[in-house]
Design an enzyme around this catalytic site. Structure first.
Site, PDB file in Angstrom:
ATOM      1  N   TYR A   1       0.855  -1.186   0.000  1.00  0.00           N
ATOM      2  CA  TYR A   1       0.000   0.000   0.000  1.00  0.00           C
ATOM      3  C   TYR A   1       0.890   1.235   0.000  1.00  0.00           C
ATOM      4  O   TYR A   1       1.835   1.332   0.774  1.00  0.00           O
ATOM      5  CB  TYR A   1      -0.896   0.006   1.239  1.00  0.00           C
ATOM      6  CG  TYR A   1      -1.803   1.210   1.335  1.00  0.00           C
ATOM      7  CD1 TYR A   1      -2.873   1.391   0.457  1.00  0.00           C
ATOM      8  CD2 TYR A   1      -1.603   2.173   2.328  1.00  0.00           C
ATOM      9  CE1 TYR A   1      -3.708   2.486   0.557  1.00  0.00           C
ATOM     10  CE2 TYR A   1      -2.439   3.276   2.438  1.00  0.00           C
ATOM     11  CZ  TYR A   1      -3.497   3.432   1.553  1.00  0.00           C
ATOM     12  OH  TYR A   1      -4.325   4.514   1.658  1.00  0.00           O
TER      13      TYR A   1
ATOM     14  N   ASP B   1       9.385   3.152  -0.230  1.00  0.00           N
ATOM     15  CA  ASP B   1       8.279   3.759   0.508  1.00  0.00           C
ATOM     16  C   ASP B   1       8.451   3.441   1.993  1.00  0.00           C
ATOM     17  O   ASP B   1       8.072   2.371   2.464  1.00  0.00           O
ATOM     18  CB  ASP B   1       6.930   3.262  -0.012  1.00  0.00           C
ATOM     19  CG  ASP B   1       5.767   3.940   0.704  1.00  0.00           C
ATOM     20  OD1 ASP B   1       6.021   4.750   1.623  1.00  0.00           O
ATOM     21  OD2 ASP B   1       4.606   3.658   0.342  1.00  0.00           O
TER      22      ASP B   1
ATOM     23  N   LYS C   1       3.988   9.622   8.570  1.00  0.00           N
ATOM     24  CA  LYS C   1       3.737   9.073   9.903  1.00  0.00           C
ATOM     25  C   LYS C   1       4.685   9.667  10.967  1.00  0.00           C
ATOM     26  O   LYS C   1       4.437  10.768  11.421  1.00  0.00           O
ATOM     27  CB  LYS C   1       3.737   7.550   9.857  1.00  0.00           C
ATOM     28  CG  LYS C   1       2.613   7.059   8.906  1.00  0.00           C
ATOM     29  CD  LYS C   1       2.256   5.604   8.951  1.00  0.00           C
ATOM     30  CE  LYS C   1       0.962   5.372   8.190  1.00  0.00           C
ATOM     31  NZ  LYS C   1       1.060   4.577   6.989  1.00  0.00           N
TER      32      LYS C   1
HETATM   33  C1  LIG Z   1       0.355   4.947   5.608  1.00  0.00           C
HETATM   34  C2  LIG Z   1       1.114   4.668   4.381  1.00  0.00           C
HETATM   35  C3  LIG Z   1       0.999   5.477   3.231  1.00  0.00           C
HETATM   36  C4  LIG Z   1      -0.023   6.577   3.109  1.00  0.00           C
HETATM   37  O1  LIG Z   1       0.172   7.617   4.022  1.00  0.00           O
HETATM   38  P1  LIG Z   1      -1.070   8.574   4.380  1.00  0.00           P
HETATM   39  O2  LIG Z   1      -0.477   9.594   5.288  1.00  0.00           O
HETATM   40  O3  LIG Z   1      -2.104   7.707   5.015  1.00  0.00           O
HETATM   41  O4  LIG Z   1      -1.553   9.149   3.095  1.00  0.00           O
HETATM   42  C5  LIG Z   1       1.840   5.228   2.166  1.00  0.00           C
HETATM   43  N1  LIG Z   1       2.729   4.229   2.196  1.00  0.00           N
HETATM   44  C6  LIG Z   1       2.862   3.421   3.268  1.00  0.00           C
HETATM   45  C7  LIG Z   1       3.886   2.345   3.264  1.00  0.00           C
HETATM   46  C8  LIG Z   1       2.048   3.599   4.380  1.00  0.00           C
HETATM   47  O5  LIG Z   1       2.154   2.763   5.426  1.00  0.00           O
END
Ligand SMILES: *Cc1c(COP(=O)(O)O)cnc(C)c1O
Length: 417
Positions: free
Chosen positions: A142, A234, A262
Site C-alpha cells: 500500500y 516507501d 507518519k
Molecule cells: C500509511 C502509508 C501510506 C499513506 O500515508 P497517508 O499519510 O495515510 O496518506 C503510504 N505508504 C505506506 C507504506 C504507508 O504505510
C-alpha cells in the site's frame, strides 16, 4: 446505549461509513468502533471512560507514545507564533536536516501533508526524470490512495477486498505493473528499460507484516540501477520506525528516492519525499516536474516532527524498542496460535498455519477468527489493529506492566477462539 454507540449513529448520518478513513469503521472485525476522548503515553481513553493499551498508535506515528510533553510543548510554542505563513519558515530547515542526516540516500527533501502526497509526487518525479510512463509495484503493498497506486493495493483495500479501486481509469492502471512480492524470478519478466520507477515497502506492512527476502531487495536494486529505473523506497511506515535510517539502514540497500510520513509528523499531518539531489532538482521551481502545497512545511507539523525526532535520537531508543517488542512477541507467540512476524517494533500475527510470504498466503488468514480475538482483547483493555491486514506498533511509552497486562489479556482472549 454507550456514548460511542450514540456518536456512531450521528457520525453515520454525516460521514460516509461514519469515518474519514475506512479501516477505522471496524468492518474488518465487526462491531462498533469506540470514539477516543484522549490519549497519553501507551493509553487511549474512549468517551465512555474505558481505558486501552494502544498498539495502533495512530497507525504508527506515535513512537514516543501519545501526547509526549516535549512534542506538546513544541506544538504550543509554534502555535503561539502563528499556524501557517505560506512563506519559508526556519523549522522546515531543522526537520530537513534531521531527515537528511538520518537517511544517507536523501540529499534533498520536500515536505508535503501526507504519505499519499509523498508517494504520488515521487512517482511523478520518477516519470518526469526518466521520461518514461510505466511504474512497477508489488501485490498487497500500500502506497496511499493516489490513482496509479491503487492497483492490487494493501491496507484498507486488502481489508475490504477491493485492491483495485473503482474510479481509477483503466488507462491509468495500464501504466502500473504489479508483481508478486519476494519472487526473484518475477523480476526477470519485466522490460526494465521502459520502467520509470518501482515503488516498494521495504518492510511490507499493509497486508499484515511480511518481511522481505534480502536477496529480493538486492536484486531489485541491481535490475533498476542497470536499466536507469528509479527505486522508490516507501518508508512512510518503516522510516524512523525500524531504525533511525529506516529499512535502508537495516538492510543496507539505498533507494534513489524515499518517501516518508507518519513518524516525521509526530502526530500532525506530514509526509516527505527526498533522494538524490540530481533527481530532486527536477522539481519546480528548479525543474519541470510540478509539485506544490498551500500548507506544505506547516510550522506546527514541522515543530512536532522536529521534537519527535530529537527525542527519538536522544537515547538508545531503537534498542529499547527492539527489547520491549521482543519481550512481548516471544511470549505472545506461545499464547496465540498462528504465523507470527516481527521487524523491530512492528509485529503481526496471521491467523493461519500457512507461512506468509506474499499477498496470496496472507489471504489464507481466518479473518473471522481474528475479529473474535480482536474484540476479546478490546474487552480486556488492549486495542489491536481492527483488521488482520494491519500491524501492531510498540512505543517508547509502553511499560513492562503494559506488556504483562497485554499477555494476560491474550491468555484470556484465546479461550473464546
Ligand atoms: C500509511 C502509508 C501510506 C499513506 O500515508 P497517508 O499519510 O495515510 O496518506 C503510504 N505508504 C505506506 C507504506 C504507508 O504505510
Amino acid at each position: 446505549m454507550t456514548y460511542s454507540e450514540k456518536l456512531w449513529q450521528e457520525a453515520n448520518a454525516l460521514l460516509p461509513g461514519g469515518v474519514n478513513s475506512p479501516v477505522r469503521a471496524f468492518r474488518g472485525v465487526g462491531g462498533t468502533p469506540f470514539f477516543t476522548q484522549r490519549a497519553k503515553g501507551s493509553r487511549l481513553w474512549d468517551v465512555d471512560g474505558n481505558e486501552y493499551i494502544d498498539y495502533v498508535l495512530s497507525w504508527g506515528p506515535m513512537i514516543l507514545g501519545h501526547a509526549h510533553p516535549k512534542v506538546m510543548q513544541a506544538v504550543i510554542d509554534a502555535a503561539r507564533e502563528g499556524t501557517s505563513f505560506g512563506t519559508p519558515n526556519p523549522r522546515e530547515i531543522r526537520l530537513a536536516r534531521l531527515v537528511c542526516e538520518a537517511f544517507p540516500g536523501i540529499q534533498k527533501v520536500r515536505f508535503v501533508n501526507s504519505g499519499t502526497e509523498a508517494t504520488m509526487s515521487a512517482i511523478r518525479l520518477a516519470r518526469g526524470f526518466t521520461k518514461r510512463d510505466k511504474i512497477v509495484k508489488f501485490e498487497g503493498c500500500y502506497h496511499g490512495h493516489a490513482d496509479s497506486l491503487l492497483v492490487k493495493a494493501g491496507s484498507g483495500a486488502a481489508t475490504f477486498d477491493v485492491p483495485d479501486s473503482a474510479g481509477v481509469p483503466a488507462d491509468f492502471a495500464r501504466n502500473t505493473l504489479t508483481l508478486p512480492l519476494n519472487d526473484l524470478a518475477a523480476l526477470d519478466t519485466v522490460n526494465w528499460s521502459e520502467i520509470a520507477g518501482v515503488i516498494i515497502e521495504p518492510v511490507p506492512a499493509n497486508m499484515g507484516l511480511i518481511p522481505l527476502r534480502l536477496e529480493f531487495l538486492q536484486k531489485l536494486r541491481k535490475v533498476t540501477q542497470n536499466a536507469g529505473a528509479l527505486l522508490i523506497m516507501d518508508e512512510v511506515m518503516s522510516g524512523f520506525r525500524v531504525a533511525k535510517g529506516g529499512a535502508q539502514e537495516l538492510y543496507g540497500v539505498t533507494g534513489d528516492l524515499t518517501t516518508l510520513g507518519k513518524i516525521i509528523g509526530g502526530g500532525l499531518p506530514v509526509g516527505a519525499f527526498g533522494g538524490r539531489a540530481d533527481v530532486m532538482d527536477h522539481l519546480a521551481p528548479l525543474g519541470a516536474v510540478y509539485q506544490a502545497g498551500t500548507l506544505s512545511g506547516n510550522p506546527l507539523a514541522m515543530a512536532a516532527g522536529v521534537a519527535t525526532l530529537e527525542q527519538l535520537f536522544a537515547g538508545d531508543s531503537y534498542r529499547t524498542l527492539e527489547q520491549k517488542t521482543a519481550t512481548l512477541c516471544d511470549e505472545w507467540k506461545k499464547i496465540v496460535p498462528g504465523y507470527h512476524t516481527r521487524v523491530g517494533s512492528k509485529f503481526c500475527s496471521f491467523f493461519t498455519n500457512t507461512p506468509v510470504v506474499d499477498y496470496a498466503t496472507a489471504k489464507t488468514s481466518d479473518t473471522k477468527r481474528y475479529g473474535v480475538f480482536f474484540h476479546q482483547m478490546l474487552k480486556h483493555g488492549v486495542y489491536l489493529a481492527p483488521s488482520q491486514f494491519e500491524v501492531g506498533f510498540m512505543s517508547l511509552a509502553h511499560t513492562t506492566e503494559d506488556i504483562e497486562a497485554t499477555l494476560r489479556a491474550a491468555r484470556e482472549a484465546i479461550k473464546a477462539l
